[in-house]
Design a protein around this motif. Sequence first.
Motif, PDB file in Angstrom:
ATOM      1  N   ILE A 204       1.391   1.706   1.273  1.00 24.12           N
ATOM      2  CA  ILE A 204       1.956   0.378   1.041  1.00 24.12           C
ATOM      3  C   ILE A 204       0.917  -0.700   1.327  1.00 24.12           C
ATOM      4  O   ILE A 204      -0.136  -0.452   1.923  1.00 24.12           O
ATOM      5  N   GLY A 205       1.251  -1.923   0.898  1.00 19.00           N
ATOM      6  CA  GLY A 205       0.457  -3.090   1.222  1.00 19.00           C
ATOM      7  C   GLY A 205       1.221  -3.995   2.163  1.00 19.00           C
ATOM      8  O   GLY A 205       2.458  -4.016   2.158  1.00 19.00           O
ATOM      9  N   LEU A 206       0.500  -4.737   2.993  1.00 18.34           N
ATOM     10  CA  LEU A 206       1.101  -5.688   3.927  1.00 18.34           C
ATOM     11  C   LEU A 206       0.475  -7.060   3.692  1.00 18.34           C
ATOM     12  O   LEU A 206      -0.760  -7.203   3.723  1.00 18.34           O
ATOM     13  N   VAL A 207       1.306  -8.052   3.455  1.00 20.63           N
ATOM     14  CA  VAL A 207       0.850  -9.432   3.319  1.00 20.63           C
ATOM     15  C   VAL A 207       1.631 -10.264   4.327  1.00 20.63           C
ATOM     16  O   VAL A 207       2.862 -10.322   4.266  1.00 20.63           O
ATOM     17  N   VAL A 208       0.916 -10.895   5.247  1.00 19.39           N
ATOM     18  CA  VAL A 208       1.571 -11.669   6.302  1.00 19.39           C
ATOM     19  C   VAL A 208       0.859 -13.005   6.435  1.00 19.39           C
ATOM     20  O   VAL A 208      -0.294 -13.172   6.016  1.00 19.39           O
ATOM     21  N   ALA A 209       1.547 -13.941   7.033  1.00 19.83           N
ATOM     22  CA  ALA A 209       0.954 -15.253   7.306  1.00 19.83           C
ATOM     23  C   ALA A 209      -0.016 -15.136   8.475  1.00 19.83           C
ATOM     24  O   ALA A 209       0.219 -14.392   9.432  1.00 19.83           O
TER      25      ALA A 209
ATOM     26  N   ILE B 222      -5.340  -2.431  -5.857  1.00 19.97           N
ATOM     27  CA  ILE B 222      -4.495  -1.603  -5.006  1.00 19.97           C
ATOM     28  C   ILE B 222      -3.616  -0.670  -5.837  1.00 19.97           C
ATOM     29  O   ILE B 222      -3.032  -1.072  -6.854  1.00 19.97           O
ATOM     30  N   LYS B 223      -3.564   0.587  -5.455  1.00 18.12           N
ATOM     31  CA  LYS B 223      -2.763   1.569  -6.171  1.00 18.12           C
ATOM     32  C   LYS B 223      -1.323   1.634  -5.658  1.00 18.12           C
ATOM     33  O   LYS B 223      -0.476   2.247  -6.298  1.00 18.12           O
TER      34      LYS B 223
END
Length: 845
Positions: free
Chosen positions: A190-195, A249-250
């Motif tokens: 998975i990918g993680l996008v955070v502030a 990103i896969k």
Amino acid sequence: MGRQPAEAGEEVRRRKAEAGEQGGRYLSCKQQEAAPTSLRAALKNYQHALSLTLAIHEINKNPKLLPNITLGFDIRDNLFDSIFTYEAILDVLFKQQQTTSQNSLLFVPNYKCGRGNDVISVIGGHTTEYTMQMTIILSLYRIPQLTYNAHEAMFSDKRTFSSSYILAPRETLQHVGIVLLLLHFRWTWIGLVVADDDDGESFLRNLTPLLAQNSICVALLRKIQVQKEIGYVHDSEDIQILQSELLLIKSNVIVVNGNFKSVFSLLYVLDQFEFFLEISIGKVWITTTKWDFTTAVSTGGFCAKMFHGALSFSVHTNVVPGFKEFIQNVNYDEPLMHFLCWFWYFAFNCVPLCLMHVAEPHKQKCTGEEKMESLASSQFEMNMNDESYSIYNAVYAIAHALHSSHLSSERRPVARRHIKHTDIQPWQLNYFLENIRFNNGAGHEVIFANGELQTEYDIINWVTFPNRSFLRVQVGTMSPHQEFTIREDAVVWNSRFKQVPNSTCVESCHLGHSRIIQEGQPVCCYDCRPCSNDMISNQTDAVHCAKCPEDQYPNENQDQCIPKEISFLTYQEPLGILLVSLAISLALMTGLVMQTFLKNWETPIVKANNRNLTCILLTSILLCYFSSLLFIGKPGKVTCLLRQATFGTIFSIAVSCVLAKTILVILAFMATKPGNRMRKWLGQNLASSIVLCCSLIQVSICTAWLSTSPPFPDVDLHSQKGLIILECNEGSATMFYCVLGYMGFLALISFTVAFLARKLPDTFNEAKFITFSMLVFCSVWVSFIPGYLSTKGKNIVVVEVFAILASNTGLLACIFLPKCYIMLLRADLNSGKFLGHNRSNKNIV
């Protein structure tokens, strides 16, 4: 979110102009009308004020709740600015003293003037940042603060935040829910996008260990800088990196944590891909309660298409039946609804009467016929959302706490009943808010325990439409007890996916295989290997293969355990029938030989072969054939005890008889020499003594065996795949081989003696026949030992039975068939003249 003074409108226009001068880029959605500037309060957030107003109206109309008391409210908007947050709180708590020469407001803490009604509680805190800013001031005065933001660990410190109440479950429950959601769909890459702020750090600090514990790997971790000016993004190195990462990103699943303001850069990048570069990212977006993507659609001008099929967590919401009717009948010209003026201004693109003094002259005036239900759901939802529902419950919580406080004061002594209701201080409500249980206006039960709302998270699936409207579909829940449920068939995925998306580093290991971690790679990147012969894996991506229970075995694909079949040599199967038939046939043949000997009982050939020994030998051979039947059939306690001991004893008697006959042959010819004293040893006593002594030794061995370590029924689960072998465990292998060894010893002595006497002259000399019989016997049993040790299962019994029948038949055929041939076919040879020259020997052999 509330009444906006003229100064606030000027501040909006000033900031908009400043942002334009800085060269910022205004984002728009193709094929859609440009949305208002993001500095305007999000239209959908006006629902918060309406839900609060509805709760106030319901409580004031309820004669059983706070009778003779009218609740009031004051709504303030912080305009996404910390300064406005502090000013709003100070203005609520303390009287405005004066205006400085710079037209800024001056507040004097702890000073009140001309204030008719005091604040008993504050509801707010759309973000953690604003919540903390409010708490810094309100906690000093222990004024109850109810926030509808997600639960933060910092608010668990009741000493510091004794008057803070969270209208959401613990945030850690949301973290567990995210992990369970990923595990349910087998999303491990998975990918993680955070502030890039304290909230983002807290989210990573709590979620990352859970991901590692459940073997979920993070393919992309990107911290986004919080934009100071929403709606105007400058291209930077961070933006370019995020663009390239999203392209490369896969992983098909990306978890986003942050509010609309903090992750605005992500929206900017997605907008560039979807509508300028015409590249479809097509990810499954999983968002937390902090961010509702509809805010981006309604405020930032983005299209909802980007988040079609997204999954998000939200505080559990029940339907409030009277909410739709309430907002359909609301009138913005009412003094109580003055805060709706700005909503009308932005939502319907017209100037209401209450804003005529600040609006542009050329702007169209509102007719008053505008209806909220005509707005797109991205602008305003007719159903109460989770934040509005939390505010609705917060008002009722304060009302019930105040009601309980009044009831408590009425139960006090008469001397203190003169205290007025208005004398209740805000800090006194904390005692009642800490643990309170009530039903709100819609009849739904609300429970606070230790200052925390006891409720669950809903898992929402977002379905979007081309006209910028959307549909919230509840597809699952996460209970306070970490019970996770989801209706997979109800989830609508992004149009890029035809089925449930896959998000793994490598192709999943199939059934019957297990994972092997690649050296130097994350745990999610692995190889697959087949399970060993005795193990299975009945799930994809199995960490380890598992052994089947002892009574089961793997199938051909090694993905399922199959019950083993019970195996033993039965009378009904072909091999059992063959052996039984052979044993009975040979026993009948032995009976025929006995009958032949009895008919010729007085003939010379019978007399010359020692009739008593012959009868004992034939009887032993007959019993040996029948003893072989003990080895066939299901092993039982009695049969296991008898089979080896019975055969060993009977066959030892038979071999003892052969040995006695061999010795007597030698003694008989030695006695024919003149002066030899061996004649006195000839007779029945010697033969009986030999048979008895040799047999007693075997009986003693068997008795010791059965007394110390007897055979017993046993189960062999491992010798043959797929079979449970019922067998007789010999108990003591040493005693078993002693029994066999002793029979072999007797046979070897008999063979040796008979071999030495094979050339003795006489017509009826048995030495040659005994030699052949012992040779057959030894050959059979020498072959039996390796065959016994190398075979498994019921084949061991077959080998044993065959050895018994073969060795027994060797004795019968080699010793008695020649004699039967003479008695039946050559009766002329069965006469005294063939006994040899010494007639005295005819009855001693």
